[in-house]
Each structure stands twice: as C-alpha cells, then as structure tokens.
Design an enzyme around this catalytic site. Structure first.
Site: not given
Length: 812
Positions: A641, A535, A637, A341, A529-530
C-alpha cells in the site's frame, strides 16, 4: 472520478433523489442537517435499493458454472461508501448533491468503520472480494458479523486500553439481513441460529456484484417467559446471552478453557452455517445429485480458523444427505484449498482433543475417520514412521488443524515467494515431498481502487494524468509507464507537492483528533501494523531512543527533522505487545519534553488504528517500515500500500519485501539486516548478551528499561522487555540486537536522503511504477486459474466490455 462505463445520468439522479427522500422520511432531516452516519446510511439504502438486486443475480448458482467461497474469520472492509460509489460511478452525483445542499462529501470520512477484522488477514480478504467483483469472478465471502469486532483502542499514559466498538449502534448501513436463509448450528450442549447478513461488493466499471455473507448468532429460544415470571431474570436470558456471545467479539481471550471453547464455537459456527448454505444452494440446482459438486464449487480456507469446515462438510453429506463416508470424503478432497499465512508454529492452530470433544464430539469422530485415511495413504506412499508423526492430524492429545488442512486440500498456497519456499523446506517439507506440486505460491495483493483512488485522490489524479487515462484502476500493470517521467522536473515537483499535501492532511487530522502537532515538512517515517514481537516495533523504538541520545550528546550531526509514527493494536491479553506500546508512549514523552531533541525528532503512537486511518497514513508516508525478522512475515500488504503511494521501503528481505525490491529496485529502497539463511545458521548459538556488552549504544538504550529513565508505573513491563532480549529464557528470539546496528545506520541514511527531495521523489516514482504486480486483481486471477478453476461471469449490460480480455491483461 468517473468509471469508463458510465452509469446513466438518469439512474444516478434517481439514486440521489432516493437518498434525499430517505433522509427526509427516516431522519426528518435535509442533507445539510444530517450527521455523517445518517448520510452514510441513506446513501447505502438508496444504492442497495437501486443497484444490488440486478447485480447480485450474477453470483447465483448455475448448472455447469463453478463458484468459489472465501471462508475467513475476518473481513476488514473499512468504510464501504467511498469504494462502492467509486465502483458505481456515483461519486460526482452525490458530491454535487451534498455541495448544493450546503453539506460536504468529505463528511463521510467521519462515518464509522465496520468492526469485522483486526489485521492483514482481514484486509486481504476484503481486497480479494473487491477484486473478484471487479473481474466479474463468482467468488463469495463467508465470515462472522461481530457485534463489537476487536475493540476501540485508547492510548493514554499507560499505553493501550480497550473499550467496546459497537459499530452497529446506528445500524449496519451496507448489509441486508436474509432471515429466510438462516441455518441451525448444533453443538453437543446447545443449538443456535445463524442469521445471514449480505454485504454487497460492487464491481468497478461493470454490471457485476458479489457479496460477503456474515453470520450472526442468535438463540433458538431467546427468552424463557416462565423463568422471567418466577423472577429468575438472569436465567431467563441465559440462553440468549450464551448464543450471542458466539458472534459478539473477534478473537476472544483464550487463556482459559472457557475462552478456548468460545473461539472453537465461533469457528464451527460460521464454518457450519457456510457449508450448509453452499450445499443448500447447490441442491437448488442439482437436487440430491452430488456428482457435480466438486466441478462447480471450491472452498478457500483463509488460514486455519475455518478448517473445521472440511469436517463439517463431510458430516452434512453423511448425516443430512445419506452419503457414505467414502463418497463424502472423496468430494471433500476435491472441494477445499488452504492458504497458509504463517510459518510460526504457535500460530498454527492446535486444539486440545478433550476440549474439542466436549462440545463437538460428533465432529471429532469424523476427524478420527480422516486420520485413518491419512495414515493409510501415507503408509502406502512409504512415508517413514518419524515423518508420519509430524504429519498426523491427531497427535499428543491435540488436533493439528494445519495438517488437516494440508491433507484435505486440493491445493495449499503460501502468500509470498520467500514464504512459500520456507513452507516447502521447513514446516511442510515432508508434505511437499510426498505430494509434489500441491504447495504453490500466490503472492498477496491490494486493490488499487481502495489504496490509491480512494485513499489518495490527488496522487490518483496525478497517475491518470501521466498515463493519459484511468485504465490503471482495472489494470494496475499499466502504472509501470510512469517510470519514464522520473527525470521530468515538473512531474517530480508535482509528486512532491502531493506528498506534502498528504502529510499536511494527516498532520491536521492527528492534531484535531489527538491534540498532537506534527510538522508536515519533516520526514514521515511510518510503521503501521498489528503489534507483535516479530514485527519488531521494539527495534524501531530502541533506534529512536538511540537517535535521541545521539542528538543530546552531539554525535548525530545536522539531522533531518523526522516524525516517527506508530499505529496498531495489541491483543488485549498480549502483555509484551502492550508493554511495547507503553514504551513507545514513554519515548514520545521523553523526546517531546526535551527542547533540543524535539526540534529534530517527533514520535507519535496514533490512537485506534483502522482501515480509515490507514488510508490517511499510507498517502503521507515517506518511509515505510517493514522490519520483521527475516523468515517470520509471510507477506505483508501494508508494504504494498505504501509502495503504491510512493513511499520508500525500509525493511528486511522478508515476506513480499523481497518482491518489492525486485520490482522497484534495491537502489530505490533501504534494505538491512540478516537474511533467512543467516538467521537459521546462528539460531542455536546466538548470544545477545555479548552484543549488549560490546555495543555501548545498545547497552545505553536497553539500560533505560531498568534504570528509571522511562516510567512503566512500577508494573515491571519494561524490565520484562529487557529480560526478553537478554536472559536465557528470552534470548532475543527475533534478533533485534543482531540487526540493531544495520537497522540504525540504514534508518539514519534513509532519513538524511530526504534532504534531497528530488532524489527521493524519483525513488518514490520508481516504487509506484513497480507496484503493478501487487494488485489483488492479479492475485485473484492466479487463484482463479491455479486453484479454483473459475472464470468471469457474463452479465447483462456487458456488451461494451470483454472481461476475458481484461483478465488476460493482468500480469501473473
């Protein structure tokens, strides 16, 4: 919404009667008087009693039939009630009963989420088990039943603070304890019991169910009565507390050796219990003949957390089943597969060998034997000495779990095409060359049942109406047909009305929960998101800050009102991520206190982001922020969504964004930023300080981190963010300043485009139409065919449904 294969009315009515009786007997309440948790608990008990037993039999071992086991440190399942009732066709039965009793089906939205995960890794695992159940695939999940999970996040004037999330305080509604299947797990210095709890996962539109088996750690001797009588109260409970710590918290802080040991205990605990469980079930069919094990069983390792299971499997066969190491080793190499991942080296687990040996010395001995096998095999393949050094399991006093996983696995898969390509040409380049064909791609997916039918029932009904039936719930590839309605004004108006309704639902929820007022007619620009540097929530925050300044000085003309929403949790010990949260909260204060800027920009960091919150956010999103540095996000993901819910992606060509653009069209999304090859080309020569000095906008926003414009309470947090972008030590590792101009221009263009809601609705419809390939049903079919070699199970009552036809219809 009813399923195609209707549960008989009598069965549904019986389940409802059971529910009412349980409420009366257990809580002495009617449905009108009961709390959401009590209603959820009674529904769960009634449904499991009526439906779990005769379906779970489909997942039991059978001679000649192969099963797969998904080993994951996280299963972020969210609320089980809506998903299970949808799958069983019981929604209307319970909704009607609650309405007639003076209650409301929607009250279940106040039921608590299970605290079994944190981010995309755990949500993916939950989607995969759901899809396996929907396809009738014999896949079983294995993980840990955390008492507190990650934590409940509180957002205050100082950003994030953490409090315990005791999600089982009212009971664990959707799990069944199986004490008869308990296992003993032994470390060098202690032994514990692993108690399994089975969480049933019902297949949609079929008579199949599988389950997630979660292990809870308990002491072998819970209470020392002699010590207690000696008034040594703490010592009397020491063994109990030490054992229970293993399954108490997800990802405990590991900045000390004791923290690292606890993480290692967690991983070995659930790996050992799961391996023992699978072997015990195999023996119930085959006895001590292990010649068929690899033909009938496959373990899937979800990241490096469960990789120690490979070694434990060999140990159990050697020590408990009297098998030779050679034979056990050969079976293991055919029975495991590994999903990678991440490409970031710091996230590929490496254990200090000395620490590992201090609690798992016997296991370490088997790792040494595997290492010897690896060196012999690679030497025979003429791998050079330099290449071999990078492929060793034991290197520089560390145990490289990714190398162990790649060597011992039958297949290794990345989770988006660009991610897999990077694996093949970078961190696993020598592995790929030495074992051609071993590394494959299977792009991640999401379940449309949770992320459209449950999360956005209005848009789900809209989709069913356009397609003429609800078969998309089983075959999401059918959703592509809605693209033909892109020029239908009535359809576009309906789409826009639904999007506005979902924005209003979210706005009302945020106002009620957090006291923040949001305009549902503004553009909802959402990043959920985290919280992590790669990110790039910081890039988003800095762009918002620049928009604020441009509104103040009049250079941003006639801006569209926008609400920028952030959601996500930082690891408790991740200082820089927590600094980013605090910065966002300070920007929120700055903007909201300005009478001019606040007319056009609203900023909000939602509190305690989880699956249930995500269900509200994905349906409300106009713009989906997917802005990681190219080459760092394996897949994502959340992007899928929000795409399925008609949002437009604002993102880099990273992870699954690349495939989203391919399916929905680049013209229907907003792509910016450097490409992977460009990043690699400049990595060694990049000078962020030069950009800072030349670009007045960048200098203006970064200077707020040190000049007192934004208050970090004299903690130095904001100055550390400044330094992380500009100093020799930081050097803007994730290229925020390099992408800033491209991002800001693209963000402003995306927001302004929403002035024409007809145009953006068409783009949203094309995104929905392109989402078919991102179903986790497709992903599970790929795993089943390319890795696990399992096939759908035929169960009683399936005469009206041919599973093989459904499975074959799903696009790979």
């Amino acid at each position: 919404m009813k399923t195609k294969l209707q549960i008989e009315n009598s069965t549904g009515e019986a389940a409802v009667k059971d529910f009412v009786r349980i409420l009366e007997n257990k809580y002495m309440k009617s449905p009108k008087e009961a709390t959401p948790d009590e209603i959820n608990s009674a529904i769960a008990e009634a449904v499991i009693m009526r439906f779990a037993g005769n379906r779970r039999l489909a997942a039991l071992p059978e001679k000649g039939k192969k099963r797969a086991y998904y080993l994951s440190a996280e299963f972020l399942v969210g609320r089980a009630v809506y998903n299970n009732l949808l799958s069983l066709g019981l929604e209307e039965h319970f909704a009607d009963e609650l309405k007639s009793a003076g209650s409301d089906y929607s009250c279940l939205k106040n039921a608590d989420d299970a605290g079994l995960g944190n981010g995309g890794l755990g949500r993916l695992a939950a989607c995969f088990v759901d899809s396996a159940a929907a396809l009738g695939m014999p896949l079983i999940g294995y993980g840990i039943r955390y008492k507190y999970g990650i934590f409940k996040q509180q957002i205050d004037g100082e950003g994030q603070s953490e409090v315990p999330h005791d999600w089982t305080k009212w009971g664990d509604m959707w799990s069944v304890q199986r004490s008869d299947s308990a296992k003993k797990v032994t470390f060098d210095d202690m032994s514990v019991e692993a108690i399994p709890y089975d969480m049933p996962v019902f297949g949609y539109d079929n008579n199949f169910a599988t389950y997630i088996r979660l292990w809870e750690a308990r002491p072998t001797k819970p209470f020392d009565f002699k010590l207690f009588n000696e008034q040594k109260y703490a010592e009397a409970l020491e063994e109990k507390n030490t054992a229970e710590n293993i399954s108490r918290v997800l990802y405990p802080a590991d900045d000390t050796d004791e923290g690292k040991k606890l993480r290692l205990r967690q991983q070995y605990f659930f790996a050992s219990a799961s391996v023992q469980d699978v072997i015990e079930q195999y023996k119930s069919v085959h006895g001590s003949d292990f010649s068929h094990f690899a033909e009938e069983n496959m373990f899937q390792l979800n990241d490096t957390h469960p990789v120690v299971a490979v070694v434990e499997f060999i140990r159990v066969l050697c020590e408990d089943e009297d098998m030779s190491f050679e034979d056990a080793y050969e079976i293991a190499r055919k029975s495991f597969a590994y999903t990678n991942h991440t490409v970031m080296s710091e996230a590929l687990e490496k254990w200090d060998a000395k620490l590992f040996k201090s609690i798992l010395s016997n296991i370490y001995g088997y790792i040494e034997k595997i290492e010897s096998k690896l060196i012999g095999e690679l030497s025979a393949k003429d791998v050079s000495k330099n290449e071999l050094e990078g492929m060793k399991i034991l290197s520089d006093g560390k145990i490289c779990m990714a190398n162990l996983a790649v060597f011992m696995s039958r297949r290794v898969n990345g989770v988006a095409q660009i991610h897999t390509d990077i694996l093949k040409r970078s961190i696993f380049e020598t592995w790929n060359r030495t074992y051609p064909g071993k590394i494959i791609n299977i792009t991640n997916g999401i379940t449309q049942r949770r992320w459209l039918a449950v999360a956005n029932p209005e848009l789900a009904a809209f989709t069913t109406r356009l397609l003429g039936d609800n078969k998309w719930l089983s075959e999401l590839s059918r959703i592509g047909s809605i693209a033909k309605y892109a020029d239908d004004k009535t359809v576009i108006d309906d789409f826009n009305n639904i999007k506005r309704y979902r924005r209003r639902v979210l706005a009302d929820f945020i106002n009620e929960k957090e006291g923040k007022r949001i305009d549902p007619d503004s553009v909802f620009d959402i990043q959920i998101k985290r919280i992590h540097e790669y990110k790039r929530q910081l890039l988003n925050a800095l762009a918002v800050l620049e928009m604020y300044f441009e509104i103040k000085d009049g250079t941003l003309k006639n801006p569209m009102p926008v609400t920028v929403i952030f959601g996500g949790k930082s690891a408790p010990g991740y200082r820089r991520a927590k600094a980013i949260i605090r910065l966002i909260c300070e920007i929120e204060k700055l903007v909201s206190s300005d009478p001019v800027a606040s007319k056009y920009i609203n900023v909000h960091f939602v509190e305690d982001y989880n699956v249930s919150y995500a269900e509200l956010l994905v349906g409300a999103a106009d713009i989906s922020e997917q802005i990681s540095t190219a080459g760092t996000e394996a897949s994502g993901t959340g992007n899928m969504k929000m795409m399925l819910n008609g949002a437009l992606t604002l993102g880099t060509l990273d992870g699954a964004n690349v495939e989203i653009v391919k399916e929905a069209g680049r013209e229907n999304n907003y792509i910016f930023g450097a490409l992977v090859d460009e990043i690699e080309k400049i990595r060694g020569t990049y000078e962020p300080f030069e950009i800072y000095e030349k670009d007045k906008r960048i200098k203006r926003v970064l200077d707020t981190l040190k000049d007192g414009t934004l208050d970090d309470g004299s903690s130095g947090l904001f100055r550390e963010l400044y330094d992380s972008l500009l100093t020799e030590e930081g050097r803007d590792r994730y290229f925020l300043l390099y992408d800033f101009d491209s991002y800001l221009r693209t963000k402003l263009r995306a927001i302004s485009d929403f002035e024409d809601r007809i145009k953006t609705a068409k783009m949203g419809l094309y995104n929905m139409a392109g989402a078919g390939v991102f179903s986790s049903d497709r992903a599970i079919k790929s795993y089943a065919e390319k890795i696990w070699e399992i096939s759908p199970v035929k169960v009683a009552g399936d005469d009206n449904k041919n599973y093989n036809e459904v499975v074959q219809s799903i696009k790979l």
